[in-house]
Write an enzyme that holds these catalytic residues in place. Sequence first.
Site, mmCIF file in Angstrom:
data_model
loop_
_atom_site.group_PDB
_atom_site.id
_atom_site.type_symbol
_atom_site.label_atom_id
_atom_site.label_comp_id
_atom_site.label_asym_id
_atom_site.label_seq_id
_atom_site.Cartn_x
_atom_site.Cartn_y
_atom_site.Cartn_z
ATOM 1 N N ASP A 114 43.037 38.574 42.222
ATOM 2 C CA ASP A 114 41.803 39.066 41.044
ATOM 3 C C ASP A 114 42.223 37.742 39.890
ATOM 4 O O ASP A 114 41.148 37.092 39.795
ATOM 5 C CB ASP A 114 42.095 40.086 40.518
ATOM 6 C CG ASP A 114 40.785 40.315 39.456
ATOM 7 O OD1 ASP A 114 39.589 40.675 39.780
ATOM 8 O OD2 ASP A 114 41.251 40.110 38.149
ATOM 9 N N ALA A 142 36.765 40.936 39.501
ATOM 10 C CA ALA A 142 36.504 40.131 40.925
ATOM 11 C C ALA A 142 36.774 41.386 41.788
ATOM 12 O O ALA A 142 36.097 41.161 42.805
ATOM 13 C CB ALA A 142 37.189 38.936 40.905
ATOM 14 N N ASP A 143 37.756 41.811 41.943
ATOM 15 C CA ASP A 143 38.080 43.126 42.993
ATOM 16 C C ASP A 143 37.053 44.012 42.717
ATOM 17 O O ASP A 143 36.599 44.566 43.710
ATOM 18 C CB ASP A 143 39.470 43.553 42.414
ATOM 19 C CG ASP A 143 40.405 42.563 43.319
ATOM 20 O OD1 ASP A 143 40.285 41.879 43.878
ATOM 21 O OD2 ASP A 143 41.753 42.941 42.972
ATOM 22 N N ILE A 144 36.801 44.241 41.699
ATOM 23 C CA ILE A 144 35.642 45.581 41.420
ATOM 24 C C ILE A 144 34.449 45.039 41.941
ATOM 25 O O ILE A 144 33.727 45.913 42.856
ATOM 26 C CB ILE A 144 35.795 46.198 39.905
ATOM 27 C CG1 ILE A 144 36.910 46.767 39.354
ATOM 28 C CG2 ILE A 144 34.610 47.011 39.518
ATOM 29 C CD1 ILE A 144 37.180 46.755 38.081
ATOM 30 N N SER A 151 34.111 45.022 45.535
ATOM 31 C CA SER A 151 34.416 46.513 46.409
ATOM 32 C C SER A 151 32.655 47.010 46.299
ATOM 33 O O SER A 151 32.333 47.528 47.197
ATOM 34 C CB SER A 151 35.094 47.442 45.336
ATOM 35 O OG SER A 151 34.516 47.900 44.247
#
Length: 384
Positions: A139, A167-169, A172
């Site tokens: 991230d 970025a991860d969120i 998802s």
Amino acid sequence: MQQPLQNIKVLDLSRVYAAPAGSMILGDLGAEVIRIEHPDGLDSMRDWGPFINGQSTYYLCANRNKRSITLDLKTEEGKKRLKTLIKDADVLIENFKTGDMKRMGLHYEELKKINPRLIHCAVTGFGQTGPLAHEPGFDPVIQAMSGLMDVTGQPDGEPTKVGVPIADILTSLYVVIGVLSALRMRDITGEGQFIDLSLLDVQVSSLANVASAYINTGFISKRLGNLHNNVAPYQVFQCADGPLMICAGTNEQFRKLCKLLGREEWLEDERFLTNALRKEHEADLSRMIQEITITKTRDEWIALLREYKIPCGKVHTIAEALEQPQVKARNLIGELEHPQYGKIKFIKNPLQFSGLNIQYKLAPPLLGEHSGEYLEQPLNTNQP
């Protein structure tokens, strides 16, 4: 009570946050999510604190409504066990580095021979193609490479990452969007497909107005702290007891703000006649507003701003944010009984439907907690 994905089976081979958080949302919507981990528990998120009764709170935030089994996919038995599960699965989610699934003989072209209806979602840092395809992606690296950090932070400070793994969120959410779209397409065609999802692609696509400004005009946005790239006044102002965000994003809101502040003469000031002019003379305007906001508390200003229908809000600490009456009224904090760690709290899924209630049935599983349930049947040794 029926749920939209109650007949969908998801095999989740992913680790850390982006893909697991996506499969968790699918689980919230009723899918049967089977988390498949290495027997040694190699998901580093289980090791990141702080901890509650020995369990990582980081791990807890992305793994409710799942079951857990363990397989070593580097062994022939582990691969055969997975292929057995693939036969009646709807979705496979994984975030191995590009090429790893192929090296194990578990790439999409092989798996769809077993189950042509399978939807395979591969989440990687940089995607399945391009010069960086085989590089790992994390991230903070993605935030840096996407340009996000360059427009985040104070003007005279260093580039700054967002305070959560954004970025991860965001990725998802695209896991869920991609899987739901593929399931809908399967309803039409009867066939599954491969989803190539890249963290860098997601974050670049999320640059929104900043990217649009550059690719259309060449305008390069700068770090502006709590200012807006295109609108003024649209920032944090200091009050007698702390910071307050005020957003007067339209000419009408600016007119109301001038009236509220007792400065209606600003409406005739040539520097402030339009948003473009206000942005050009933002330093003067901000200073003049700040001289007034510092004279009252945030609660005093909020009462006035809401009366004039000007968007505003306190800059809360995390504790204040989670304890505020609005969050409590929306019932956003839930509680589950964990078989080993007792009661754990979590932030609920924000979706609220008129015709169903999202169900929170399973606490984040222990490593291999459900292996007996899914792996007790004898292995078919004739299976390729």
